[in-house]
Write a protein that holds these residues in place. Sequence first.
Motif, PDB file in Angstrom:
ATOM      1  N   ASP A 212       0.921  -1.243   0.003  1.00  0.00           N
ATOM      2  CA  ASP A 212       0.189   0.007   0.088  1.00  0.00           C
ATOM      3  C   ASP A 212       0.792   1.353   0.144  1.00  0.00           C
ATOM      4  OD1 ASP A 212      -2.445  -1.509  -0.078  1.00  0.00           O
ATOM      5  OD2 ASP A 212      -2.582  -1.269   2.114  1.00  0.00           O
ATOM      6  N   ILE A 215       1.824   1.924  -3.482  1.00  0.00           N
ATOM      7  CA  ILE A 215       0.592   2.136  -4.098  1.00  0.00           C
ATOM      8  C   ILE A 215       0.350   3.609  -4.210  1.00  0.00           C
ATOM      9  CG2 ILE A 215      -1.934   2.050  -4.555  1.00  0.00           C
ATOM     10  CD1 ILE A 215      -1.663  -0.614  -4.209  1.00  0.00           C
ATOM     11  N   LYS A 246      -5.947  -2.076  -6.867  1.00  0.00           N
ATOM     12  CA  LYS A 246      -4.881  -2.835  -6.108  1.00  0.00           C
ATOM     13  C   LYS A 246      -4.270  -4.415  -6.671  1.00  0.00           C
ATOM     14  CE  LYS A 246      -3.383  -4.162  -1.465  1.00  0.00           C
ATOM     15  NZ  LYS A 246      -3.588  -4.062  -0.018  1.00  0.00           N
TER      16      LYS A 246
END
Length: 291
Positions: A212, A215, A246
């Motif tokens: 994450d 990202i 994702k």
Amino acid sequence: MDKNITDKDLEKMQDEYMEKFGNYPVAEFENLSAIQMNNLVEDFLGEKSPIKLYKDIDSQVLDQIPLLQMVIRYMEIVEREKGAIKLTTAGYIPPKLVKEIYESGFILDPYIESGEVKLNKELDCMIVELVKVLCILAEVVVEDGNKLVLTELGKELMKNRVELLNVIFTVYNKELNWSYFDGCGENMGLQSNYAFMLYLVKKLGRKKLNLDIYINKFNRGLPSVFEDFQGFSGEDSLTEKELDYKYTFYSRFIERALGYFNLVNVYMKNENTIIIEKTDIFDKIVEFSKS
């Protein structure tokens, strides 16, 4: 904006801005300058790009790059078959050779390994099809009628594995259509900006970081990629779009573009937490130059 401003005026303003401020670090670009970021994305692996592959790579490092080894094995099989593989009437690699290529074991297919898919033909194995397509795009093997033929370029590159890696890496990232091999829709924004992800891993990958984080940093630098992303789950909610994004990010960047070249290690803490770090060979393959 003044409606009287022409495209030429706008281009001049942009040039003046880049000349004045283009070399300043930009936080959103993880401290790359605007000029570096532009060169990174627009000239990926080219002369202006700050990211390139090293020209001198140790043989033991090359041995650890799965996709390169699988391409070499494929080319060796074509060479062994007197320089040409005769295709089936439907235009595919014969099943016996498909199994031989796959059973080299450099990249395993989870569906085949689990027994969910039985390997009988080329289309049963995405990785064999990928290797075939890559070699055609790289012009090391060409289709000639109902045969796959090893080219003179292919023969030369089999003697120079560093150059072969450069060719395969470039073709994989710049010419291959990633969307052909998954169900995530076209969504080409990720592929066309892969260089920024490679830079992020180069800079941050020594630490084990949550996917994450990558990202978020990627989206901070290139927000339009997520904005333009088209979800594929059939749901229109932001939550579903984020989940689709994702999954695509992981599949295309981590599992394949980085994983097939052994550039990252992946640790699954649970089904929602994926930890990434660069491998020991990353910095022996990928070069970053500030200039």
